[in-house]
Design an enzyme around this catalytic site. Structure first.
Site, short mmCIF file in Angstrom:
data_model
loop_
_atom_site.label_atom_id
_atom_site.label_comp_id
_atom_site.label_asym_id
_atom_site.label_seq_id
_atom_site.Cartn_x
_atom_site.Cartn_y
_atom_site.Cartn_z
N LYS A 66 0.82 -1.07 -0.05
CA LYS A 66 -0.11 0.08 -0.18
C LYS A 66 0.88 1.30 -0.16
CE LYS A 66 -4.09 -2.20 1.73
NZ LYS A 66 -4.96 -2.35 2.91
N ASP A 102 -9.56 2.37 3.11
CA ASP A 102 -9.49 1.80 4.03
C ASP A 102 -10.16 2.78 5.27
OD1 ASP A 102 -8.29 -0.70 3.39
OD2 ASP A 102 -6.33 0.13 3.70
N THR A 153 9.46 -2.47 14.08
CA THR A 153 10.36 -1.58 13.39
C THR A 153 10.03 -0.26 13.95
OG1 THR A 153 10.37 -2.89 11.46
CG2 THR A 153 11.23 -0.72 11.19
P1 NAP Z 1 1.81 -4.07 5.77
O1 NAP Z 1 2.02 -2.71 5.10
O2 NAP Z 1 2.85 -5.04 5.24
O3 NAP Z 1 2.13 -3.89 7.32
C1 NAP Z 1 2.56 -5.02 7.95
C2 NAP Z 1 2.61 -4.86 9.52
O4 NAP Z 1 2.54 -6.12 10.18
C3 NAP Z 1 3.63 -3.99 9.84
O5 NAP Z 1 3.45 -3.02 11.02
C4 NAP Z 1 4.91 -5.01 10.18
O6 NAP Z 1 5.64 -4.44 10.98
C5 NAP Z 1 3.62 -6.04 11.03
N1 NAP Z 1 4.53 -7.35 10.98
C6 NAP Z 1 4.61 -8.14 10.00
N2 NAP Z 1 5.29 -9.24 10.60
C7 NAP Z 1 5.49 -9.13 11.83
C8 NAP Z 1 6.06 -10.02 12.92
N3 NAP Z 1 6.45 -11.06 12.52
N4 NAP Z 1 6.06 -9.47 14.11
C9 NAP Z 1 5.59 -8.35 14.65
N5 NAP Z 1 5.01 -7.29 13.52
C10 NAP Z 1 4.95 -7.83 12.18
O7 NAP Z 1 0.44 -4.66 5.78
P2 NAP Z 1 -0.93 -3.71 5.79
O8 NAP Z 1 -1.66 -3.56 4.11
O9 NAP Z 1 -0.79 -2.83 6.64
O10 NAP Z 1 -2.08 -4.99 6.44
C11 NAP Z 1 -1.72 -5.29 7.61
C12 NAP Z 1 -2.97 -6.43 8.11
O11 NAP Z 1 -3.98 -5.87 7.96
C13 NAP Z 1 -2.92 -7.54 7.00
O12 NAP Z 1 -3.20 -8.75 7.81
C14 NAP Z 1 -4.08 -7.25 6.08
O13 NAP Z 1 -4.82 -8.37 5.76
C15 NAP Z 1 -5.09 -6.50 7.42
N6 NAP Z 1 -5.89 -5.48 6.62
C16 NAP Z 1 -7.62 -5.65 6.58
C17 NAP Z 1 -8.03 -4.82 6.05
C18 NAP Z 1 -9.63 -5.13 6.13
O14 NAP Z 1 -10.40 -4.46 5.19
N7 NAP Z 1 -10.11 -6.09 6.99
C19 NAP Z 1 -7.85 -3.69 5.36
C20 NAP Z 1 -6.50 -3.44 5.18
C21 NAP Z 1 -5.41 -4.44 5.88
P3 NAP Z 1 7.14 -3.83 10.64
O15 NAP Z 1 6.89 -2.33 10.26
O16 NAP Z 1 8.35 -4.14 11.88
O17 NAP Z 1 7.30 -4.75 9.37
#
Ligand code: NAP
Length: 293
Positions: A66, A102, A153
């Site tokens: 994103k 979102d 992070t």
């Molecule tokens: P993203 O930009 O890839 O961000 C991922 C986040 O998760 C970052 O803060 C990352 O931390 C953290 N993370 C990943 N692996 C981790 C680990 N092993 N330990 C601790 N933290 C970890 O993804 P996103 O687009 O923000 O989406 C995040 C989640 O929200 C996903 O599951 C997505 O499916 C969900 N989502 C749902 C909706 C909905 O409509 N329901 C909408 C949007 C997103 P770092 O910064 O340290 O890497």
């Protein structure tokens, strides 16, 4: 000519978007197919550039791209630019325009499905990625009293907190903003005194390396708080199961997924999204039933 809309992300096995977007397109008898483009990072620029072709109407953008797509499109609307993340791309005659639905989807589910008004509440956001940016921005607009951003992070949490603080000051808001790494002892205290906890990490997401994991330990979840997990697959995430046991209220990510998708549908097609039909299809895909399971 059949036209196409795609969801771009990695991994994508968990995605329910094709199920509820296709029924909405079929409802209007549009000759448009909604497809899954599971895209590895090195292929992201070429996938985005394919969207410029006339047969492509645009795309949904999901984990983890994103923020990255902002650099690959031609322009973003004010909200997506302010948030610094795009979840919807529209192809306007070869020009790619980015939007963020979102924030609006998150608030619609918070208000309508959980019945919570966030004004003056203390909120903790777990994660600082693309979704967290939109949710933090939405909660700031709702005038929460405290926004704590907890992330692995810390630089990413700090950069989001700096941006929120600047926005709050510019709007004359009193919101206190904190950026905390997970190991900071203040995390426990902050979470224990929160009204709202939102999981914006991928922890607990099916088919990811983090499936079956919860971002919080059971003992930390305050009774009576609302725990809102953006992860929608599985519906009962490890975090939500723990929250229920702790006596907290819970909200899963499925209603938000459909609301943000409905707003995107309108951007691609110019038509009102058939929300009931989309909700039924999402529930059907998730639970094998038209009702909430
Ligand atoms: P993203 O930009 O890839 O961000 C991922 C986040 O998760 C970052 O803060 C990352 O931390 C953290 N993370 C990943 N692996 C981790 C680990 N092993 N330990 C601790 N933290 C970890 O993804 P996103 O687009 O923000 O989406 C995040 C989640 O929200 C996903 O599951 C997505 O499916 C969900 N989502 C749902 C909706 C909905 O409509 N329901 C909408 C949007 C997103 P770092 O910064 O340290 O890497």
């Amino acid at each position: 000519m059949t036209q196409h809309i795609s969801v771009i992300g990695y991994p994508l096995k968990h995605s329910l978007s094709p199920a509820f977007q296709q029924v909405a397109l079929d409802y209007y008898r549009l000759d448009i197919r909604y497809a899954t483009w599971e895209t590895e990072a090195e292929n992201l620029p070429s996938a985005i550039s394919l969207l410029r072709r006339p047969e492509n109407l645009g795309a949904s953008v999901t984990v983890p791209y994103k923020e990255a797509v902002l650099r690959l499109i031609d322009e973003a609307d004010d909200l997506a630019s302010s948030i610094g993340a795009v979840n919807t791309i529209v192809n306007r005659e070869g020009k790619l325009v980015g939007f963020n639905t979102d924030a609006v989807g998150f608030l619609q589910a918070l208000h309508e499905d959980a019945g919570l008004a966030a004004v003056d509440k203390r909120a903790t956001i777990l994660g600082a990625g693309g979704a967290a940016r939109a949710i933090a921005f939405a909660l700031l607009q709702e005038r929460v009293a405290l926004l704590a951003i907890v992330n692995r992070t810390v630089a990413r949490a700090q950069s989001l907190a700096d941006f929120l603080t600047k926005s709050a000051v510019a709007k004359g808001m009193q919101t206190e903003v904190l950026a905390l790494p997970w190991q900071d002892p203040r995390v426990q205290e902050t979470v224990r005194h929160c009204h709202l906890i939102v999981n914006c990490t991928t922890l607990g997401m099916k088919y990811s390396p983090q499936q079956n994991r919860s971002p919080l330990a059971a003992g930390l979840i305050p009774k009576g708080a609302l725990v809102y997990d953006l992860v929608y697959n599985p519906s009962a995430t490890p975090l939500l199961r723990m929250a229920r046991e702790a006596g907290a209220d819970t909200l899963g990510g499925l209603p938000m997924l459909v609301y943000q998708g409905a707003a995107a549908f309108k951007l691609w097609t110019g038509r009102e999204a058939p929300l009931d039909i989309m909700l039924r299809a999402a529930n059907q895909a998730m639970f094998g039933t038209g009702g909430e399971g």
